[in-house]
Design a protein around this motif. Structure first.
Motif, PDB file in Angstrom:
ATOM      1  N   THR A   1      92.259  50.283   5.632  1.00  0.00           N
ATOM      2  CA  THR A   1      91.411  49.039   6.092  1.00  0.00           C
ATOM      3  C   THR A   1      90.508  49.244   7.292  1.00  0.00           C
ATOM      4  OG1 THR A   1      92.982  47.694   4.882  1.00  0.00           O
ATOM      5  CG2 THR A   1      91.562  46.677   6.202  1.00  0.00           C
ATOM      6  N   VAL A   2      91.486  49.793   8.290  1.00  0.00           N
ATOM      7  CA  VAL A   2      90.829  50.134   9.765  1.00  0.00           C
ATOM      8  C   VAL A   2      89.622  50.968   9.469  1.00  0.00           C
ATOM      9  CG1 VAL A   2      91.125  50.878  11.975  1.00  0.00           C
ATOM     10  CG2 VAL A   2      92.939  49.454  11.090  1.00  0.00           C
ATOM     11  N   HIS A   3      89.809  52.111   8.768  1.00  0.00           N
ATOM     12  CA  HIS A   3      88.511  52.938   8.375  1.00  0.00           C
ATOM     13  C   HIS A   3      87.394  52.197   7.747  1.00  0.00           C
ATOM     14  CE1 HIS A   3      87.314  56.959   6.402  1.00  0.00           C
ATOM     15  NE2 HIS A   3      86.752  56.776   7.552  1.00  0.00           N
ATOM     16  N   THR A   4      87.679  51.373   6.930  1.00  0.00           N
ATOM     17  CA  THR A   4      86.668  50.447   6.438  1.00  0.00           C
ATOM     18  C   THR A   4      86.113  49.663   7.606  1.00  0.00           C
ATOM     19  OG1 THR A   4      87.764  50.217   4.337  1.00  0.00           O
ATOM     20  CG2 THR A   4      86.123  48.680   4.920  1.00  0.00           C
ATOM     21  N   SER A   5      86.816  49.087   8.301  1.00  0.00           N
ATOM     22  CA  SER A   5      86.294  48.381   9.699  1.00  0.00           C
ATOM     23  C   SER A   5      85.286  49.447  10.556  1.00  0.00           C
ATOM     24  CB  SER A   5      87.123  47.863  10.346  1.00  0.00           C
ATOM     25  OG  SER A   5      88.139  46.831   9.892  1.00  0.00           O
ATOM     26  N   VAL A   6      85.806  50.585  10.718  1.00  0.00           N
ATOM     27  CA  VAL A   6      85.206  51.768  11.398  1.00  0.00           C
ATOM     28  C   VAL A   6      83.791  52.021  10.704  1.00  0.00           C
ATOM     29  CG1 VAL A   6      85.031  53.970  12.295  1.00  0.00           C
ATOM     30  CG2 VAL A   6      87.142  52.598  12.557  1.00  0.00           C
ATOM     31  N   ILE A   7      83.919  52.025   9.445  1.00  0.00           N
ATOM     32  CA  ILE A   7      82.310  52.394   8.716  1.00  0.00           C
ATOM     33  C   ILE A   7      81.624  51.193   8.562  1.00  0.00           C
ATOM     34  CG2 ILE A   7      81.623  52.626   6.292  1.00  0.00           C
ATOM     35  CD1 ILE A   7      84.257  54.277   5.591  1.00  0.00           C
ATOM     36  N   THR A   8      82.247  49.974   8.755  1.00  0.00           N
ATOM     37  CA  THR A   8      81.363  48.691   8.822  1.00  0.00           C
ATOM     38  C   THR A   8      80.520  48.818  10.353  1.00  0.00           C
ATOM     39  OG1 THR A   8      82.786  47.458   7.287  1.00  0.00           O
ATOM     40  CG2 THR A   8      81.232  46.169   8.927  1.00  0.00           C
ATOM     41  N   MET A   9      81.352  49.197  11.376  1.00  0.00           N
ATOM     42  CA  MET A   9      80.736  49.198  12.782  1.00  0.00           C
ATOM     43  C   MET A   9      79.677  50.243  12.918  1.00  0.00           C
ATOM     44  SD  MET A   9      81.877  47.033  14.530  1.00  0.00           S
ATOM     45  CE  MET A   9      81.053  47.477  15.893  1.00  0.00           C
ATOM     46  N   GLY A  10      79.987  51.402  12.051  1.00  0.00           N
ATOM     47  CA  GLY A  10      78.811  52.391  11.964  1.00  0.00           C
ATOM     48  C   GLY A  10      77.601  51.963  11.411  1.00  0.00           C
ATOM     49  N   VAL A  11      77.551  51.043  10.254  1.00  0.00           N
ATOM     50  CA  VAL A  11      76.581  50.267   9.925  1.00  0.00           C
ATOM     51  C   VAL A  11      75.759  49.450  10.964  1.00  0.00           C
ATOM     52  CG1 VAL A  11      75.506  48.630   8.278  1.00  0.00           C
ATOM     53  CG2 VAL A  11      77.277  50.035   7.496  1.00  0.00           C
ATOM     54  N   VAL A  12      76.747  48.686  11.853  1.00  0.00           N
ATOM     55  CA  VAL A  12      76.046  47.768  12.569  1.00  0.00           C
ATOM     56  C   VAL A  12      75.367  48.598  13.915  1.00  0.00           C
ATOM     57  CG1 VAL A  12      76.805  45.862  14.495  1.00  0.00           C
ATOM     58  CG2 VAL A  12      77.792  46.009  12.072  1.00  0.00           C
ATOM     59  N   VAL A  13      76.209  49.514  14.200  1.00  0.00           N
ATOM     60  CA  VAL A  13      75.701  50.410  15.427  1.00  0.00           C
ATOM     61  C   VAL A  13      74.562  51.122  15.238  1.00  0.00           C
ATOM     62  CG1 VAL A  13      76.447  52.269  17.047  1.00  0.00           C
ATOM     63  CG2 VAL A  13      78.113  50.708  16.532  1.00  0.00           C
ATOM     64  N   GLY A  14      74.650  51.768  13.935  1.00  0.00           N
ATOM     65  CA  GLY A  14      73.195  52.360  13.528  1.00  0.00           C
ATOM     66  C   GLY A  14      72.225  51.679  13.331  1.00  0.00           C
ATOM     67  N   ALA A  15      72.110  50.477  12.770  1.00  0.00           N
ATOM     68  CA  ALA A  15      70.985  49.595  12.689  1.00  0.00           C
ATOM     69  C   ALA A  15      70.620  49.135  14.103  1.00  0.00           C
ATOM     70  CB  ALA A  15      71.432  48.421  11.669  1.00  0.00           C
ATOM     71  N   PHE A  16      71.658  48.673  15.106  1.00  0.00           N
ATOM     72  CA  PHE A  16      71.305  48.271  16.330  1.00  0.00           C
ATOM     73  C   PHE A  16      70.712  49.203  17.021  1.00  0.00           C
ATOM     74  CE2 PHE A  16      72.786  47.822  20.752  1.00  0.00           C
ATOM     75  CZ  PHE A  16      72.114  46.603  21.142  1.00  0.00           C
ATOM     76  N   LEU A  17      71.227  50.542  17.152  1.00  0.00           N
ATOM     77  CA  LEU A  17      70.503  51.526  17.880  1.00  0.00           C
ATOM     78  C   LEU A  17      69.200  51.892  17.514  1.00  0.00           C
ATOM     79  CD1 LEU A  17      73.344  54.235  18.545  1.00  0.00           C
ATOM     80  CD2 LEU A  17      72.351  52.611  20.130  1.00  0.00           C
ATOM     81  N   GLY A  18      68.959  51.943  16.107  1.00  0.00           N
ATOM     82  CA  GLY A  18      67.607  52.103  15.546  1.00  0.00           C
ATOM     83  C   GLY A  18      66.654  50.822  16.070  1.00  0.00           C
ATOM     84  N   GLY A  19      67.096  49.651  16.120  1.00  0.00           N
ATOM     85  CA  GLY A  19      66.034  48.706  16.551  1.00  0.00           C
ATOM     86  C   GLY A  19      65.721  48.647  18.041  1.00  0.00           C
ATOM     87  N   ILE A  20      66.926  49.216  18.903  1.00  0.00           N
ATOM     88  CA  ILE A  20      66.650  49.385  20.287  1.00  0.00           C
ATOM     89  C   ILE A  20      65.471  50.453  20.431  1.00  0.00           C
ATOM     90  CG2 ILE A  20      67.880  50.456  22.255  1.00  0.00           C
ATOM     91  CD1 ILE A  20      68.667  47.483  21.734  1.00  0.00           C
ATOM     92  N   GLY A  21      65.600  51.508  19.872  1.00  0.00           N
ATOM     93  CA  GLY A  21      64.486  52.443  19.813  1.00  0.00           C
ATOM     94  C   GLY A  21      62.987  52.059  19.579  1.00  0.00           C
ATOM     95  N   ILE A  22      63.012  50.904  18.440  1.00  0.00           N
ATOM     96  CA  ILE A  22      61.579  50.284  18.391  1.00  0.00           C
ATOM     97  C   ILE A  22      61.268  49.475  19.431  1.00  0.00           C
ATOM     98  CG2 ILE A  22      60.486  49.072  16.604  1.00  0.00           C
ATOM     99  CD1 ILE A  22      62.238  50.200  14.391  1.00  0.00           C
ATOM    100  N   SER A  23      62.501  48.480  19.917  1.00  0.00           N
ATOM    101  CA  SER A  23      61.959  47.513  20.884  1.00  0.00           C
ATOM    102  C   SER A  23      61.879  48.174  22.105  1.00  0.00           C
ATOM    103  CB  SER A  23      63.327  46.896  20.917  1.00  0.00           C
ATOM    104  OG  SER A  23      63.677  46.256  19.836  1.00  0.00           O
ATOM    105  N   ALA A  24      62.050  49.320  22.452  1.00  0.00           N
ATOM    106  CA  ALA A  24      61.892  50.149  23.662  1.00  0.00           C
ATOM    107  C   ALA A  24      60.725  50.844  23.686  1.00  0.00           C
ATOM    108  CB  ALA A  24      63.171  51.109  24.034  1.00  0.00           C
ATOM    109  N   GLY A  25      59.934  50.488  22.841  1.00  0.00           N
ATOM    110  CA  GLY A  25      58.607  51.089  22.511  1.00  0.00           C
ATOM    111  C   GLY A  25      58.166  52.686  22.327  1.00  0.00           C
ATOM    112  N   PHE A  26      59.221  53.199  21.704  1.00  0.00           N
ATOM    113  CA  PHE A  26      59.260  54.575  20.907  1.00  0.00           C
ATOM    114  C   PHE A  26      58.882  54.449  19.659  1.00  0.00           C
ATOM    115  CE2 PHE A  26      62.694  54.762  24.095  1.00  0.00           C
ATOM    116  CZ  PHE A  26      61.987  55.750  24.850  1.00  0.00           C
ATOM    117  N   GLY A  27      58.589  53.618  18.978  1.00  0.00           N
ATOM    118  CA  GLY A  27      57.920  53.567  17.563  1.00  0.00           C
ATOM    119  C   GLY A  27      58.689  53.324  16.456  1.00  0.00           C
ATOM    120  N   LEU A  28      58.146  53.333  15.175  1.00  0.00           N
ATOM    121  CA  LEU A  28      58.926  53.123  14.107  1.00  0.00           C
ATOM    122  C   LEU A  28      59.811  54.193  13.680  1.00  0.00           C
ATOM    123  CD1 LEU A  28      56.636  50.919  11.719  1.00  0.00           C
ATOM    124  CD2 LEU A  28      59.040  50.148  12.745  1.00  0.00           C
TER     125      LEU A  28
END
Length: 398
Positions: free
Chosen positions: A333-360
């Motif tokens: 179950t904790v592993h599932t939580s870690v995987i879920t955090m991977g989804v959140v972190v990946g999407a968040f960092l991708g959005g940060i890259g776009i917001s910082a002006g590095f493009g789509l």
């Protein structure tokens, strides 16, 4: 007790996969109904979007807590309790008179979903011959892929034509059918006498286990950094029409189903090589995507490639974690939580890259960086050195 003479996958494993399918469909159903739900509940579309994050939060935090409460029960009894609680949560969602009550429903179903993954995988390990653990895990987790490819479109279709509440009712019916199927097909397993909360928590102290967790989070983070922004990249950069984007996302989903099946067959005997190869290919396909985004043919190849080697490494990831911690429900179950955090972190960092002006295209390159980091996290095992010893050697070198 598991029958180790079994040389095939028992039908009960497919029942567990059906349960995962129902819960993943519940998690994603809001995605395709945002405008109609926002209008019905008199809230903004972003508020409806938060319901997805709330579900993920409940999975990551509530899932392990609920699993700890279920340790006193035999595996099948715990599974039946989860089904009943999930059905209650989904029905509450269908009847929700306000946005606030819908949040409560999503917290319930999210927590149950997180715990269900751990319990279902623990039962799978008990029912399948050790030589076929990876194959069994891939079938259980196949519900995750089918929930994305089939469950989400069907739930959205019901929501569009009949209303969002009817979509929740349809998932309630789906979960009820899954509950009844599991009740009839999953055999009763004796509660392990030595299982205790203290031992479950003690298993989480392993440095090697957390090394495996980190690899899993980086694999999923790398995939979702890119996948979360596929639609705008395909439309605004690659130049595909909306209809073609829908078709390509369906093709991507089909690739994940195929890849999950392939990895499941290889995960038992070649766990680390599968993870290494998958990360190398993931980085390569994302790089290909980023460098040749104006070539539609290459983009299609890269998209299919990411589908084949991204989230599809789940069976190998789970097999590695189970070997490290003997398939404990809380660890799963904790592993599932870690995987879920991977989804959140990946999407968040991708959005940060776009917001910082590095493009789509920046989410693609962030995905490449996370894939490379995943390879680095595997280095101790690639060299045959336990993670703890590798860290010690590194400290002495400094």
């Amino acid at each position: 007790m598991m029958n180790t003479s079994r040389n095939s996958i028992p039908p009960s494993i497919y029942a567990l996969g059906f349960g995962i399918f129902a819960m993943v469909t519940s998690e994603l159903q809001v995605t395709g109904m945002m405008p109609v739900m926002a209008q019905s509940l008199s809230v903004s579309i972003s508020s409806i979007g938060y319901l997805i994050s709330i579900y993920a939060f409940a999975m990551a935090v509530g899932g392990p807590l609920l699993t700890m409460l279920l340790l006193r029960f035999a595996p099948k009894a715990g599974l039946m309790i989860l089904y009943a609680t999930f059905l209650i949560g989904e029905v509450l969602g269908a009847m929700a008179p306000s946005y606030g009550s819908l949040i409560v429903a999503r917290l319930i179903t999210g927590a149950v979903s997180g715990a269900f993954f751990g319990v279902a995988l623990a039962i799978c390990v008990e029912l399948v011959d050790p030589k076929m653990h990876g194959r069994g895990i891939s079938i259980v987790l196949g519900g995750l892929m089918l929930g994305t490819v089939l469950g989400l479109p069907l739930a959205s279709l019901v929501g569009d034509h009949f209303g969002w509440r009817e979509s929740f009712w349809s998932v309630s019916l789906l979960s009820l059918v899954s509950w009844l199927v599991s009740m009839g097909m999953v055999p009763a397993l004796a509660k392990k006498g030595h299982a205790s909360l203290a031992e479950e928590l003690s298993a989480l102290k392993s440095k090697k286990l957390w090394a495996a967790f980190s690899t899993s989070m980086l694999i999923i983070g790398a995939t979702y950094s890119a996948f979360s922004y596929f639609t705008p990249i395909l439309k605004d950069v690659a130049g595909f029409s909306s209809n073609w984007v829908s078709i390509l996302l369906l093709v991507y989903g089909a690739a994940t189903v195929i890849g999950n099946n392939i990895v499941g067959r290889l995960a038992d005997r070649h766990t680390i090589p599968v993870l290494v190869s998958g990360l190398v290919l993931l980085a390569a396909f994302l790089t290909l995507f980023g460098l040749f985004v104006t070539s539609k043919a290459i983009v299609v190849v890269a998209l299919i490639g990411v589908g084949l080697v991204g989230v599809t490494m789940n069976p190998a990831m789970v097999t590695r974690v189970m070997r490290t911690a003997n398939g404990r429900p809380l660890v799963n179950t904790v592993h599932t939580s870690v995987i879920t955090m991977g989804v959140v972190v990946g999407a968040f960092l991708g959005g940060i890259g776009i917001s910082a002006g590095f493009g789509l295209l920046s989410p693609l390159w962030i995905g490449v960086a996370m894939a490379v980091a995943g390879l680095i996290s595997l280095w101790p095992e690639m060299r045959g050195t336990p993670a703890g010893e590798a860290a010690k050697v590194a400290r002495q070198a400094r």
